[in-house]
Scaffold this active site. Structure first.
Site, mmCIF file in Angstrom:
data_model
loop_
_atom_site.group_PDB
_atom_site.id
_atom_site.type_symbol
_atom_site.label_atom_id
_atom_site.label_comp_id
_atom_site.label_asym_id
_atom_site.label_seq_id
_atom_site.Cartn_x
_atom_site.Cartn_y
_atom_site.Cartn_z
ATOM 1 N N GLU A 44 55.171 33.056 35.781
ATOM 2 C CA GLU A 44 54.490 34.346 35.763
ATOM 3 C C GLU A 44 54.453 34.931 37.170
ATOM 4 O OE1 GLU A 44 50.200 36.166 34.258
ATOM 5 O OE2 GLU A 44 50.283 34.097 34.982
ATOM 6 N N CYS B 116 50.915 32.994 30.272
ATOM 7 C CA CYS B 116 49.701 32.434 30.850
ATOM 8 C C CYS B 116 48.495 32.437 29.894
ATOM 9 C CB CYS B 116 49.379 33.135 32.163
ATOM 10 S SG CYS B 116 48.282 32.183 33.257
ATOM 11 N N LYS C 298 52.424 40.962 28.339
ATOM 12 C CA LYS C 298 51.314 40.033 28.138
ATOM 13 C C LYS C 298 50.221 40.673 27.275
ATOM 14 C CE LYS C 298 48.248 37.102 30.950
ATOM 15 N NZ LYS C 298 47.866 36.788 32.356
#
Length: 287
Positions: free
Chosen positions: A44, A161, A117
């Site tokens: 990330e 994440c 995300k």
């Protein structure tokens, strides 16, 4: 038809210096290919990491102008590999925030899949200021994204994440055919020791999928990240892992192994159609 494919998960210590990060990326990708990798994953925020989230909108550039994406496209084409850039932080179209965006780049150097995300890291961990990623990052709106790598039989499911904590996303990816879950991260050093490996292994076990988790490590501007990039088998075994220094973890991934695991533990085909949970006030009227 399926084939065994060598994957590499890269562990980095990205900083505010994009040019230096790009040099690290190029060196790591070339090293991974030298080790036989045909699919390379970055962590990330591979292009830039800042201490203050509110600086990103004024520092990051648009996707079209991002030099890290240009580099990744060039490397994928030159080396003939699939390159998953983990995520890049790029300015939104209106310039007010950024996207935390995954790109999958084909061996022809073309971006063939994108994923933004979904879940922003808005938490109160204690021991320091609250973290509000959504102040800087615009959450994606879906849907979940799965990309197949052609005749290899490998289907990548994307996440980033904090998405790791939302099991329904990974079940949706697996139900859509993903057999390798990509989970690049810059995981907190507060939660990492307790949760990182446990959650990665859980996502693999729940879905009968491989997990490839590239990671950020080290300290920049006083902020420490957990590291411990990892690759996990469909049965939940850790088949490759790093510590807290930059490096590369390599593993051979066999789609037939995921298929066999799902036959042994057919959780994906045993869903029950549940009604909404019923809440009972059991304490009322109790003697």
């Amino acid at each position: 038809m399926s084939t065994i494919t060598r994957f590499a998960a890269v562990q980095m210590c990205s900083t505010a210096d994009v040019a230096a990060n790009n040099r690290s990326i190029e060196a790591a990708v070339r090293e991974a290919v030298g080790l036989g990798a045909r699919v390379v994953s970055l962590p990330e925020a591979a292009n830039i990491l800042l201490k203050d989230n509110m600086q990103y909108a004024g520092t990051c550039v648009s996707e079209a102008d991002d030099t890290t994406l240009m580099l990744c496209r060039r490397l994928a084409a030159e080396l003939g590999i699939w390159l998953h850039d983990g995520s890049l932080l790029v300015r939104t179209e209106d310039g007010t925030r950024i996207w935390n965006r995954t790109h999958l780049i084909s061996p022809a150097g073309k971006v063939v899949a994108r994923y933004d995300k979904l879940h922003t890291f808005d938490v109160k961990l204690g021991g320091g200021p609250d973290i509000q990623e959504s102040r800087a990052v615009r959450p994606g709106e879906g849907p979940p994204v799965v990309a197949d790598l052609g005749e290899s039989g490998i289907n990548l499911g994307f996440s980033i994440c904090y998405d790791l904590r939302f099991a329904y996303l990974f079940r949706a990816l697996a139900m859509a055919g993903a057999n390798v879950l990509m989970i690049p991260a810059s995981f907190s050093s507060v939660t990492g020791p307790a949760h990182w490996e446990v959650l990665l292994r859980a996502r693999a076990i729940e879905t009968g999928s491989y997990v490839v988790a590239a990671a950020q490590c080290g300290t920049r501007d006083g902020v420490r990240t957990h590291g411990h990039a990892m690759i996990v088998s469909p049965f939940g075994d850790v088949i490759g892992a790093l510590g807290d220094e930059p490096g590369i973890v390599i593993a051979d991934i066999d789609p037939a192994e995921a298929e066999a695991t799902r036959r042994r533990l057919p959780c994906l085909t045993q869903d029950r159609q549940l009604k909404p949970a019923e809440r009972i006030s059991a304490g009322r009227g109790a003697e």
